[in-house]
Scaffold this active site. Structure first.
Site, PDB file in Angstrom:
ATOM      1  N   PHE A   1       0.840  -1.204   0.000  1.00 17.27           N
ATOM      2  CA  PHE A   1       0.000   0.000   0.000  1.00 17.27           C
ATOM      3  C   PHE A   1       0.867   1.243   0.000  1.00 17.27           C
ATOM      4  O   PHE A   1       2.050   1.216   0.357  1.00 17.27           O
ATOM      5  CB  PHE A   1      -0.973  -0.003   1.183  1.00 17.27           C
ATOM      6  CG  PHE A   1      -0.336   0.168   2.545  1.00 17.27           C
ATOM      7  CD1 PHE A   1      -0.160   1.429   3.094  1.00 17.27           C
ATOM      8  CD2 PHE A   1       0.082  -0.941   3.263  1.00 17.27           C
ATOM      9  CE1 PHE A   1       0.421   1.589   4.342  1.00 17.27           C
ATOM     10  CE2 PHE A   1       0.663  -0.795   4.516  1.00 17.27           C
ATOM     11  CZ  PHE A   1       0.833   0.474   5.056  1.00 17.27           C
ATOM     12  N   CYS A   2       0.251   2.353  -0.429  1.00 18.15           N
ATOM     13  CA  CYS A   2       0.918   3.652  -0.478  1.00 18.15           C
ATOM     14  C   CYS A   2      -0.169   4.715  -0.429  1.00 18.15           C
ATOM     15  O   CYS A   2      -1.330   4.405  -0.176  1.00 18.15           O
ATOM     16  CB  CYS A   2       1.779   3.777  -1.732  1.00 18.15           C
ATOM     17  SG  CYS A   2       0.840   3.527  -3.263  1.00 18.15           S
ATOM     18  N   THR A   3       0.162   5.957  -0.668  1.00 14.22           N
ATOM     19  CA  THR A   3      -0.800   7.038  -0.494  1.00 14.22           C
ATOM     20  C   THR A   3      -1.979   6.927  -1.454  1.00 14.22           C
ATOM     21  O   THR A   3      -3.137   6.949  -1.041  1.00 14.22           O
ATOM     22  CB  THR A   3      -0.114   8.401  -0.663  1.00 14.22           C
ATOM     23  OG1 THR A   3       1.021   8.476   0.193  1.00 14.22           O
ATOM     24  CG2 THR A   3      -1.079   9.534  -0.321  1.00 14.22           C
TER      25      THR A   3
ATOM     26  N   CYS B   1       2.532   1.514  -4.767  1.00 19.46           N
ATOM     27  CA  CYS B   1       2.254   0.125  -4.403  1.00 19.46           C
ATOM     28  C   CYS B   1       1.937  -0.725  -5.616  1.00 19.46           C
ATOM     29  O   CYS B   1       2.076  -1.950  -5.569  1.00 19.46           O
ATOM     30  CB  CYS B   1       1.177   0.023  -3.339  1.00 19.46           C
ATOM     31  SG  CYS B   1      -0.273   1.065  -3.551  1.00 19.46           S
TER      32      CYS B   1
ATOM     33  N   ILE C   1      -4.114   4.452   0.338  1.00 21.91           N
ATOM     34  CA  ILE C   1      -4.640   4.856   1.643  1.00 21.91           C
ATOM     35  C   ILE C   1      -5.809   5.824   1.488  1.00 21.91           C
ATOM     36  O   ILE C   1      -6.802   5.743   2.211  1.00 21.91           O
ATOM     37  CB  ILE C   1      -3.520   5.508   2.480  1.00 21.91           C
ATOM     38  CG1 ILE C   1      -2.368   4.525   2.708  1.00 21.91           C
ATOM     39  CG2 ILE C   1      -4.067   6.008   3.818  1.00 21.91           C
ATOM     40  CD1 ILE C   1      -1.070   5.207   3.096  1.00 21.91           C
TER      41      ILE C   1
END
Length: 255
Positions: free
Chosen positions: A191-193, A198, A220
């Site tokens: 996951f990432c922003t 990701c 996210i």
């Protein structure tokens, strides 16, 4: 005399972020068109264009954003882009920039080409269910991998997350490769922003032999939008003057 507490005025600025990995070979012309359109709508933010695709962060009143998205969707390459949204009282950018880059997210791994095939993904609602029940739908342990930089992780992350304390995304491939054995027999979710890092990370992890790896669809920000703050601790770092947003997607007072 009306002694009721007045309601706060609704936040009037719409912030959007979006990306797409898609082959682009007309970068100079695209940049000129984007500059003209963004200037005409008085948008602020950043658009990155590269041979591998587009990454954008924009802020303006909703009507201007809607006009920009309608214009963007006229290009068949961008017709399916669906941005993540959040609100703020003020525009969190000081200017509008449209930049040409070698990559829309720098990994320096030319073999990773998301435009040739997306990484498998898990929807925010499904990830929430997996975390609630303690395993995926096949009964496998779920391991979350934070692909962001150390200063972003410091603002907040999921509970029980693997993170590598990296200062740059270019360090991620070596870091996760050295840790590959940790993921044997497990379901891995990167996951990432907003989803862009990701996605590259998930493709890399599959390429080094991790056999069941997904990216969190929309990152996210989409998780906050659809699920809220379940299994999350802290805020989410964002690359604008807000500094971070909370799980309700409001600017964080701690930022």
């Amino acid at each position: 005399m009306d002694d009721r507490t007045p309601h706060a005025m609704p936040m009037s600025i719409l912030n959007i972020s979006a990306y797409k990995f898609v082959a682009l070979d007309d970068l100079e012309d695209l940049r000129a068109h984007f500059v003209a359109r963004c200037d005409a709508l008085a948008l602020k933010g950043t658009i990155l264009l590269a041979p591998e695709g587009i990454n954008l962060f924009l802020a303006a009143p909703r009507e201007a954003i809607a006009s920009f998205m309608a214009w963007l969707h006229e290009d068949a390459r961008f017709a399916d882009i669906a941005p993540k949204e959040s609100l703020s009282d003020d525009v969190p950018f000081s200017r509008m920039r449209v930049r040409l880059k070698k990559e829309i997210i720098t990994m320096r791994a030319p073999a990773i080409r998301p435009g040739a095939g997306r990484a498998p993904h898990v929807l925010p609602t499904d990830l929430r269910r997996w975390l609630d029940q303690g395993h995926d739908d096949d009964g496998r342990e779920v391991v979350l991998v934070d692909t962001r930089n150390d200063y972003e992780v410091a603002a907040g992350t999921f509970e029980n997350t693997v993170e590598y304390g990296i200062a740059s995304f270019t360090a991620f491939p070596d870091a996760v490769a050295a840790d590959r054995a940790r993921f044997d027999g497990k379901t891995v979710v990167s996951f990432c922003t907003g989803g862009i890092r990701c996605e590259k990370a998930a493709i890399h992890m599959a390429g080094i032999g991790i056999d069941r790896v997904f990216q969190l669809e929309g990152g996210i920000l989409k998780y906050f939008e659809e699920v809220g703050g379940a299994h999350w601790r802290g805020d989410c770092f964002v690359f604008d003057d807000r500094g971070a947003v909370d799980p309700g997607l409001a600017p964080s007072p701690a930022a």
